[in-house]
Design a protein around this motif. Structure first.
Motif, PDB file in Angstrom:
ATOM      1  N   GLN B  32      36.869 -31.464  75.429  1.00 10.62           N
ATOM      2  CA  GLN B  32      37.866 -32.319  74.766  1.00 10.62           C
ATOM      3  C   GLN B  32      38.870 -32.773  75.830  1.00 10.62           C
ATOM      4  O   GLN B  32      39.922 -32.156  76.024  1.00 10.62           O
ATOM      5  N   ASP B  34      40.882 -35.201  75.961  1.00 12.14           N
ATOM      6  CA  ASP B  34      42.103 -35.849  75.491  1.00 12.14           C
ATOM      7  C   ASP B  34      43.212 -34.802  75.271  1.00 12.14           C
ATOM      8  O   ASP B  34      43.171 -34.030  74.311  1.00 12.14           O
ATOM      9  N   VAL B  37      44.854 -34.605  71.805  1.00 12.50           N
ATOM     10  CA  VAL B  37      44.093 -33.884  70.770  1.00 12.50           C
ATOM     11  C   VAL B  37      44.260 -32.382  70.966  1.00 12.50           C
ATOM     12  O   VAL B  37      44.495 -31.637  70.003  1.00 12.50           O
ATOM     13  N   ARG B  38      44.132 -31.925  72.223  1.00 11.98           N
ATOM     14  CA  ARG B  38      44.281 -30.489  72.477  1.00 11.98           C
ATOM     15  C   ARG B  38      45.666 -29.988  72.055  1.00 11.98           C
ATOM     16  O   ARG B  38      45.796 -28.914  71.477  1.00 11.98           O
ATOM     17  N   ARG B  40      47.431 -31.162  69.720  1.00 10.11           N
ATOM     18  CA  ARG B  40      47.461 -31.146  68.259  1.00 10.11           C
ATOM     19  C   ARG B  40      46.730 -29.914  67.720  1.00 10.11           C
ATOM     20  O   ARG B  40      47.144 -29.292  66.745  1.00 10.11           O
ATOM     21  N   LEU B  41      45.626 -29.540  68.387  1.00 13.32           N
ATOM     22  CA  LEU B  41      44.844 -28.399  67.924  1.00 13.32           C
ATOM     23  C   LEU B  41      45.545 -27.061  68.205  1.00 13.32           C
ATOM     24  O   LEU B  41      45.429 -26.117  67.433  1.00 13.32           O
TER      25      LEU B  41
ATOM     26  N   GLU C  47      37.058 -31.902  67.983  1.00 16.02           N
ATOM     27  CA  GLU C  47      38.363 -31.744  67.339  1.00 16.02           C
ATOM     28  C   GLU C  47      38.402 -30.457  66.521  1.00 16.02           C
ATOM     29  O   GLU C  47      39.325 -30.242  65.723  1.00 16.02           O
ATOM     30  N   ASP C  48      37.413 -29.636  66.715  1.00 18.73           N
ATOM     31  CA  ASP C  48      37.315 -28.370  65.963  1.00 18.73           C
ATOM     32  C   ASP C  48      37.531 -27.233  66.966  1.00 18.73           C
ATOM     33  O   ASP C  48      36.688 -26.987  67.814  1.00 18.73           O
ATOM     34  N   SER C  49      38.672 -26.568  66.847  1.00 16.36           N
ATOM     35  CA  SER C  49      38.991 -25.581  67.883  1.00 16.36           C
ATOM     36  C   SER C  49      37.971 -24.438  67.914  1.00 16.36           C
ATOM     37  O   SER C  49      37.664 -23.931  68.993  1.00 16.36           O
TER      38      SER C  49
END
Lengths: 77, 77, 77, 77, 77, 77
Positions: B32, B34, B37-38, B40-41, C47-49
């Motif tokens: 990932q 981005d 995004v990280r 956000r996660l 987007e799935d940790s």
């Protein structure tokens, strides 16, 4: 400053196991540094058998490393 | 250009542990890329005990490698 | 025909890490050979940790192998 | 006081396996020290095939360590 | 009768990887011997990124074994 | 009394794989000793691809141990 991990050497297998538990927990602290959040999570996962087994798996992986570092405490026998 | 991983050698076990954490995170970045995004996660999984334990498992696996690479820091004892 | 894996030897630890990532992905391709399906899955798991951490675990396992194959790049030090 | 883990040495592979099971369970006890809670969780996860397989995975990891510590019981052959 | 696993020795790393994939799949066949059921499951998990990553993890574990068995194909270099 | 695990030594890699499968299953039996419950669980998880892959992972971990114990059956080559 004192290191939390000055050595992988322990006097006994039992102390090696305790070190493996410590090694498992430090990674959690590094990902979630907020003690309050960890205190909130603990009672939940401590009643979740999947989480208990997964935590035991992490200890097992670290124990393999600590045991090898101590040559399996062979000289104690 | 400087490498993010010039060596597996570290001065101490604690630095070896930090390197294991770094090795764990780089794979996430590669999957990932981005950062937004990280970011956000992160707060979500940092409150998810399953994810925290799974992240600790990855660190444990890398720590085994780093420890072996350093011959378990035996010459420090 | 050129092999996608002619050797486990790499010049540096960083290249060894890249090889570990490659080794992780090839197994996915072998199980799901359809590139279109993989392209559809990628944005979801990226987007799935949980998936990101699991993917990092696979990299960690392969990196252990690649590092051992290179004797931990000790001769580079 | 007697240690619960005085040594990783066992007389036979079977005893080594039993020790691996013990090593798996101690980590669970350390995370969930309340025996009553553990007794409540046991019948649930003992009927959950995912949990049974995960528990078997932890045993496998510890058995690898115990087997190595005993040099795979090669001198028994 | 021919063995499906006469040796862990392979000529190249790539063939070693293929053997690791085979070793992963045989365990599935032993647990679910019905080919029809496996054929029914395949398209489902081949579109499930969690399953794809988990399958890749099994390959990684077997590849470590096969690579060690072949001394990492060092004599090919 | 006969041991279910007198040795980790096997004549061939294939027999070593069978032993790894056995080692995986014994831990499940120790956690769930009731054969009737296990018989009830089996058809369910045998149709669950996640469980099949997880079971294959346990076999992979044990196979690594058995293979090392047999020095990867190198003397058979």
């Amino acid at each position: 400053m004192t290191s939390w991990l000055p050595t992988l050497k322990t006097a006994t297998p039992e102390e090696g196991y305790d070190l493996a538990v410590k090694l498992s927990r430090v990674a959690v602290k590094l990902t979630q540094p907020d003690a309050e959040v960890r205190d909130r999570l603990r009672p939940v996962y401590a009643e979740d058998s999947d989480a208990l087994i997964a935590a035991s798996q992490v200890v097992a992986t670290h124990f393999a490393t600590v045991a090898a570092a101590n040559d399996f405490w062979r000289d104690k026998l």
